[in-house]
Motif scaffolding. Structure first.
Motif, PDB file in Angstrom:
ATOM      1  N   GLY A  18       0.839  -1.211   0.000  1.00 20.11           N
ATOM      2  CA  GLY A  18       0.000   0.000   0.000  1.00 20.11           C
ATOM      3  C   GLY A  18       0.865   1.250   0.000  1.00 20.11           C
ATOM      4  N   ARG A  19       1.935   1.238   0.776  1.00 28.42           N
ATOM      5  CA  ARG A  19       2.790   2.430   0.873  1.00 28.42           C
ATOM      6  C   ARG A  19       3.460   2.737  -0.466  1.00 28.42           C
ATOM      7  N   ALA A  20       3.877   1.704  -1.164  1.00 31.33           N
ATOM      8  CA  ALA A  20       4.539   1.931  -2.464  1.00 31.33           C
ATOM      9  C   ALA A  20       3.571   2.629  -3.421  1.00 31.33           C
ATOM     10  N   ALA A  21       2.324   2.151  -3.436  1.00 33.38           N
ATOM     11  CA  ALA A  21       1.333   2.741  -4.351  1.00 33.38           C
ATOM     12  C   ALA A  21       0.987   4.173  -3.918  1.00 33.38           C
ATOM     13  N   LEU A  22       0.886   4.381  -2.604  1.00 38.01           N
ATOM     14  CA  LEU A  22       0.557   5.727  -2.114  1.00 38.01           C
ATOM     15  C   LEU A  22       1.671   6.719  -2.437  1.00 38.01           C
ATOM     16  N   ALA A  23       2.915   6.280  -2.250  1.00 42.73           N
ATOM     17  CA  ALA A  23       4.048   7.164  -2.547  1.00 42.73           C
ATOM     18  C   ALA A  23       4.005   7.580  -4.021  1.00 42.73           C
ATOM     19  N   GLU A  24       3.643   6.638  -4.865  1.00 46.01           N
ATOM     20  CA  GLU A  24       3.562   6.926  -6.292  1.00 46.01           C
ATOM     21  C   GLU A  24       2.509   8.019  -6.573  1.00 46.01           C
ATOM     22  N   ARG A  25       1.344   7.872  -5.954  1.00 43.60           N
ATOM     23  CA  ARG A  25       0.264   8.839  -6.181  1.00 43.60           C
ATOM     24  C   ARG A  25       0.622  10.210  -5.606  1.00 43.60           C
ATOM     25  N   ILE A  26       1.228  10.179  -4.425  1.00 48.22           N
ATOM     26  CA  ILE A  26       1.618  11.443  -3.795  1.00 48.22           C
ATOM     27  C   ILE A  26       2.674  12.145  -4.646  1.00 48.22           C
ATOM     28  N   GLY A  27       3.614  11.374  -5.154  1.00 50.76           N
ATOM     29  CA  GLY A  27       4.656  11.957  -6.011  1.00 50.76           C
ATOM     30  C   GLY A  27       4.065  12.620  -7.250  1.00 50.76           C
TER      31      GLY A  27
END
Ligand code: AKG
Ligand code: FE2
Length: 308
Positions: A18-27
């Motif tokens: 989940g964190r990997a996907a969230l970091a992508e969206r936030i970036g």
């Protein structure tokens, strides 16, 4: 709403994938507008409601009572005028149509410890000034500050990851953070605004990251997209997150700290309350290469309150 200010559900932030996907969206959001709205953030709705209630009750007290916690300069304690925010970017406008109240994460330290937080005047070097009324105000603000600062710290970890760093890359810049928790009270008014007068004039935020509560149904916050102003959605239960100048600087120009403003409301409109947590790093964290983070933020804040 639109892709410019995406809504990001943080409920998977405790899971590695989940964190990997969230970091992508936030970036992606931080490279596009620097703004996103978070839901599923885990801050209890009951705490947010209590925060809203005590804060609104404070601002509806008589001015003379609010002035008892007016410490100035800048926003620490109560200010009948929240300043002229557009002056932070050297644009002159009439004063913003808002009152403000603020405390700082460092405001509970003793005098000696606060004096060490930079060699220049700064609001975070002042002791917090707590009103006697309404009941529960101080405890609620302290709890809200702790909980929302934890959320902001996690968003900084996800931001580090989004920039290709280990999640703890920025941690050492926040172990003595000088964050400021502010309430903007946009009062109702009988007469129309002056030309160019806003509830908050166009500005970028000065710190690392802002987590903003806004009253659900009132609207008025807009963010610049090229030469066009777009409405930022007021999502029930959500917070608006935006990066400030320092995070944009730390990203080496990959991310943007974007101009935003709060439109004036017509005569007869209700008041509007917003509560930004300005998550601000240690005063001696990196700034723009010439000045420290503390000098950057203090210089901008001082401009809001210079007499025009
Ligand atoms: O009231 C709002 O919605 C935003 C206020 C703001 O941009 C600020 O206080 O920096
Ligand atoms: Fe702002």
């Amino acid at each position: 709403m639109n892709d410019y200010v995406p809504i990001i559900d943080l409920s998977s932030r405790d899971h590695p994938r989940g964190r990997a996907a969230l970091a992508e969206r936030i970036g992606r959001a931080c490279a596009t507008s620097g703004f996103y709205v978070v839901v599923g953030h885990g801050v209890p709705a009951a705490l947010v409601d209590r925060m809203h209630r005590v804060t609104n009750d404070f601002f509806t007290l008589p001015d003379a009572e609010k002035d008892l916690v007016a410490t100035g300069p800048g926003v620490s304690g109560f200010r009948r005028s929240g300043g002229t925010t557009a002056r932070s970017l050297d644009r002159d406008t009439p004063p913003d149509l808002c009152e403000a109240y603020a405390v700082h994460a460092t405001g509970e330290l003793d005098d000696r410890a606060r004096a060490r937080l930079g060699d220049h005047p700064a609001t975070w070097k002042l002791a917090n000034a707590w009103p006697a009324r309404p009941a529960g105000f101080r405890a609620t603000w302290q709890e809200y500050l702790a909980v929302v600062a934890d959320l902001a710290a996690d968003l900084v970890r996800l931001s580090a990851r989004a920039l290709g760093h280990p999640e703890d890359h920025f941690a050492g810049r926040f172990d003595r953070h000088v964050s400021s928790l502010v309430a903007n009270y946009y009062y109702p008014r009988a007469h129309p605004p002056l030309p160019g007068q806003m509830r908050r004039g166009a500005h970028t935020d000065f710190g690392a990251l802002t987590v903003l509560y806004q009253e659900n149904d009132r609207g008025g916050l807009q963010v610049l997209d090229g030469d066009r102003w777009r409405d930022v959605p007021a999502v029930p239960g959500g917070f608006v997150v935006n990066i400030g100048d320092l995070m944009a600087l730390w990203s080496g120009g990959r991310w943007v700290s974007t101009m935003h403003r709060v439109l004036p409301a017509g005569p007869g409109s209700p008041s509007r309350l917003s509560v930004p947590l300005f998550f601000q790093p240690n005063h001696d964290a990196p700034g723009d290469g010439r000045v420290t983070a503390g000098e950057w933020m203090a210089a901008k804040t001082a401009k809001l309150f210079t007499a025009g």
